[in-house]
Design a protein around this motif. Structure first.
Motif, PDB file in Angstrom:
ATOM      1  N   GLN A  65       0.838  -1.192   0.000  1.00 60.71           N
ATOM      2  CA  GLN A  65       0.000   0.000   0.000  1.00 60.71           C
ATOM      3  C   GLN A  65       0.876   1.247   0.000  1.00 60.71           C
ATOM      4  OE1 GLN A  65      -3.027  -0.434   3.333  1.00 60.71           O
ATOM      5  NE2 GLN A  65      -1.612  -2.095   3.697  1.00 60.71           N
ATOM      6  N   THR A  66       0.363   2.294  -0.611  1.00 57.94           N
ATOM      7  CA  THR A  66       1.024   3.599  -0.525  1.00 57.94           C
ATOM      8  C   THR A  66      -0.030   4.656  -0.264  1.00 57.94           C
ATOM      9  OG1 THR A  66       0.850   3.959  -2.898  1.00 57.94           O
ATOM     10  CG2 THR A  66       2.900   2.973  -2.100  1.00 57.94           C
ATOM     11  N   VAL A  67       0.366   5.680   0.451  1.00 61.51           N
ATOM     12  CA  VAL A  67      -0.512   6.811   0.753  1.00 61.51           C
ATOM     13  C   VAL A  67       0.242   8.084   0.410  1.00 61.51           C
ATOM     14  CG1 VAL A  67      -1.763   8.029   2.559  1.00 61.51           C
ATOM     15  CG2 VAL A  67      -1.678   5.528   2.580  1.00 61.51           C
ATOM     16  N   THR A  68      -0.399   8.967  -0.336  1.00 63.88           N
ATOM     17  CA  THR A  68       0.260  10.183  -0.805  1.00 63.88           C
ATOM     18  C   THR A  68      -0.504  11.424  -0.358  1.00 63.88           C
ATOM     19  OG1 THR A  68       1.079   9.018  -2.760  1.00 63.88           O
ATOM     20  CG2 THR A  68       1.117  11.417  -2.818  1.00 63.88           C
ATOM     21  N   GLN A  69       0.209  12.303   0.300  1.00 59.67           N
ATOM     22  CA  GLN A  69      -0.324  13.614   0.646  1.00 59.67           C
ATOM     23  C   GLN A  69       0.567  14.626  -0.063  1.00 59.67           C
ATOM     24  OE1 GLN A  69      -0.614  12.291   5.126  1.00 59.67           O
ATOM     25  NE2 GLN A  69      -1.752  14.193   4.882  1.00 59.67           N
ATOM     26  N   SER A  70       0.061  15.231  -1.082  1.00 61.96           N
ATOM     27  CA  SER A  70       0.898  16.049  -1.957  1.00 61.96           C
ATOM     28  C   SER A  70       1.079  17.480  -1.472  1.00 61.96           C
ATOM     29  CB  SER A  70       0.313  16.045  -3.373  1.00 61.96           C
ATOM     30  OG  SER A  70      -1.016  16.501  -3.337  1.00 61.96           O
ATOM     31  N   GLN A  71       0.256  17.908  -0.529  1.00 66.79           N
ATOM     32  CA  GLN A  71       0.367  19.282  -0.027  1.00 66.79           C
ATOM     33  C   GLN A  71       1.078  19.257   1.317  1.00 66.79           C
ATOM     34  OE1 GLN A  71      -3.871  19.065  -0.045  1.00 66.79           O
ATOM     35  NE2 GLN A  71      -4.052  20.974  -1.165  1.00 66.79           N
ATOM     36  N   PRO A  72       2.295  19.760   1.411  1.00 60.78           N
ATOM     37  CA  PRO A  72       3.007  19.704   2.692  1.00 60.78           C
ATOM     38  C   PRO A  72       2.471  20.685   3.730  1.00 60.78           C
ATOM     39  CG  PRO A  72       4.352  20.794   1.030  1.00 60.78           C
ATOM     40  CD  PRO A  72       3.137  20.270   0.331  1.00 60.78           C
ATOM     41  N   GLU A  73       1.885  21.779   3.257  1.00 61.18           N
ATOM     42  CA  GLU A  73       1.381  22.791   4.193  1.00 61.18           C
ATOM     43  C   GLU A  73       0.138  23.461   3.635  1.00 61.18           C
ATOM     44  OE1 GLU A  73       5.715  24.560   5.427  1.00 61.18           O
ATOM     45  OE2 GLU A  73       3.938  25.608   6.179  1.00 61.18           O
ATOM     46  N   MET A  74      -0.752  23.856   4.548  1.00 67.16           N
ATOM     47  CA  MET A  74      -1.918  24.655   4.180  1.00 67.16           C
ATOM     48  C   MET A  74      -2.224  25.594   5.330  1.00 67.16           C
ATOM     49  SD  MET A  74      -4.605  22.086   2.329  1.00 67.16           S
ATOM     50  CE  MET A  74      -5.579  23.428   1.659  1.00 67.16           C
ATOM     51  N   LEU A 110      -0.937   0.196  10.050  1.00 61.60           N
ATOM     52  CA  LEU A 110      -1.295   1.422   9.349  1.00 61.60           C
ATOM     53  C   LEU A 110      -0.148   1.842   8.431  1.00 61.60           C
ATOM     54  CD1 LEU A 110      -2.808   3.332  12.386  1.00 61.60           C
ATOM     55  CD2 LEU A 110      -4.069   2.656  10.348  1.00 61.60           C
ATOM     56  N   VAL A 111      -0.494   2.274   7.231  1.00 68.64           N
ATOM     57  CA  VAL A 111       0.472   2.867   6.315  1.00 68.64           C
ATOM     58  C   VAL A 111       0.101   4.337   6.197  1.00 68.64           C
ATOM     59  CG1 VAL A 111       1.367   2.912   3.966  1.00 68.64           C
ATOM     60  CG2 VAL A 111       0.847   0.717   5.077  1.00 68.64           C
ATOM     61  N   PHE A 112       1.035   5.204   6.544  1.00 72.43           N
ATOM     62  CA  PHE A 112       0.774   6.632   6.624  1.00 72.43           C
ATOM     63  C   PHE A 112       1.341   7.389   5.427  1.00 72.43           C
ATOM     64  CE2 PHE A 112      -0.830   7.389  10.926  1.00 72.43           C
ATOM     65  CZ  PHE A 112      -0.481   6.216  11.587  1.00 72.43           C
ATOM     66  N   GLY A 113       0.710   8.537   5.136  1.00 73.93           N
ATOM     67  CA  GLY A 113       1.308   9.502   4.224  1.00 73.93           C
ATOM     68  C   GLY A 113       2.346  10.322   4.976  1.00 73.93           C
ATOM     69  N   LYS A 114       2.961  11.269   4.270  1.00 75.11           N
ATOM     70  CA  LYS A 114       4.020  12.079   4.865  1.00 75.11           C
ATOM     71  C   LYS A 114       3.486  13.196   5.754  1.00 75.11           C
ATOM     72  CE  LYS A 114       7.700  13.159   2.605  1.00 75.11           C
ATOM     73  NZ  LYS A 114       8.689  13.624   1.603  1.00 75.11           N
ATOM     74  N   GLY A 115       2.205  13.445   5.679  1.00 78.28           N
ATOM     75  CA  GLY A 115       1.613  14.447   6.546  1.00 78.28           C
ATOM     76  C   GLY A 115       1.507  15.818   5.906  1.00 78.28           C
ATOM     77  N   MET A 116       0.655  16.643   6.512  1.00 83.18           N
ATOM     78  CA  MET A 116       0.442  17.997   6.047  1.00 83.18           C
ATOM     79  C   MET A 116       0.281  18.898   7.260  1.00 83.18           C
ATOM     80  SD  MET A 116      -2.560  20.052   4.428  1.00 83.18           S
ATOM     81  CE  MET A 116      -2.736  20.505   6.124  1.00 83.18           C
ATOM     82  N   LYS A 117       0.995  20.017   7.242  1.00 79.54           N
ATOM     83  CA  LYS A 117       0.921  20.949   8.366  1.00 79.54           C
ATOM     84  C   LYS A 117      -0.187  21.961   8.112  1.00 79.54           C
ATOM     85  CE  LYS A 117       3.620  24.303  10.997  1.00 79.54           C
ATOM     86  NZ  LYS A 117       4.925  24.987  11.128  1.00 79.54           N
ATOM     87  N   LEU A 118      -1.165  22.005   9.025  1.00 78.79           N
ATOM     88  CA  LEU A 118      -2.259  22.956   8.923  1.00 78.79           C
ATOM     89  C   LEU A 118      -2.060  24.093   9.913  1.00 78.79           C
ATOM     90  CD1 LEU A 118      -5.033  23.720   7.701  1.00 78.79           C
ATOM     91  CD2 LEU A 118      -6.071  22.506   9.638  1.00 78.79           C
TER      92      LEU A 118
END
Lengths: 115, 114
Positions: free
Chosen positions: A2-11, A103-111
């Motif tokens: 599995q892969t999980v992608t979060q393309s926006q590092p910050e919002m 759990l397989v996680f994405g790289k995360g996004m800072k809000l």
């Protein structure tokens, strides 16, 4: 695998406004679960919302809701009426049924929530 | 009730030393997971226990890493001959036995290898 992608590092979002965090995933399994976790500076991962892949109805938890598009393998999180306490890292995660159910996680996004 | 606890909160050690990280799961939770979170990354799976046995240790990076859970409750993650690349936050999570159960995370141990 599995892969999980979060393309926006910050919002960033203004307090009381709505923001949508995007996530895409890939899995060959037919039975799986999707999650959004929040990680404040305290480091503790806190479950925000979960979605079972077999359910067509999008999950909702108070101000948090998801837009689950199974065919597109997309799982976005909408935060309504953003509050200062929503500021954190947000992680999208996938878990398959059976086995270790890791759990397989994405790289995360800072809000960031601006007052 | 009490959540997942991890000790120490922070650990600084020198390259080549041995460290032990402890996890106390939620009472009654039979499943226990260890994850490693490097800076700027999401957590990565290390090992999963169901009861006392390691049911899946496929995420352990090499044989310097080992974990035990002798009585099916507290777990210890052991790292031998630490390397600078081992520096990360080590997260523990637990869940009740059975499928579809949510994993609850502890606050993690931040390990820094100098």
């Amino acid at each position: 695998a599995q892969t999980v992608t979060q393309s926006q590092p910050e919002m960033s979002v203004q307090e009381a406004e709505t923001v949508t965090l995007s996530c895409t995933y890939d899995t060959s399994e037919s039975d799986y679960y999707l999650f959004w976790y929040k990680q404040p500076p305290s480091r503790q991962m806190i479950l925000v919302i979960r979605q079972e892949a077999y359910k067509q109805q999008n999950a909702t938890e108070n101000r948090f809701s998801v837009n689950f598009q199974k065919a597109a393998k997309s799982f976005s999180l909408k935060i309504s009426d953003s509050q200062l306490g929503d500021a954190a890292m947000y992680f999208c995660a996938c878990r398959t049924q059976g086995g270790s159910e890791k759990l397989v996680f994405g790289k995360g996004m800072k809000l960031t929530v601006n007052p | 009730g009490a959540g997942v606890s991890q000790t120490p909160s922070n650990k600084v050690t020198e390259k080549g030393k041995y460290v032990e990280l402890r996890c106390d799961p939620i009472s009654g939770h039979t499943a226990l997971y260890w994850y490693r979170q490097s800076l700027g990354q999401g957590p990565e799976f290390l090992i999963y226990f169901q009861g006392t046995g390691a049911a899946d240790d496929s995420g352990l990076p090499n044989d310097r890493f080992f974990a035990v859970r002798p009585e099916g409750s507290v777990s210890t993650l052991k790292i031998q001959r630490t390397e600078r690349g081992d520096s990360a936050v080590y997260l523990c999570a637990s869940s009740r036995m059975g499928l579809q159960e949510t994993q609850y995370f502890g606050p993690g141990t931040r390990l820094l290898v100098l």
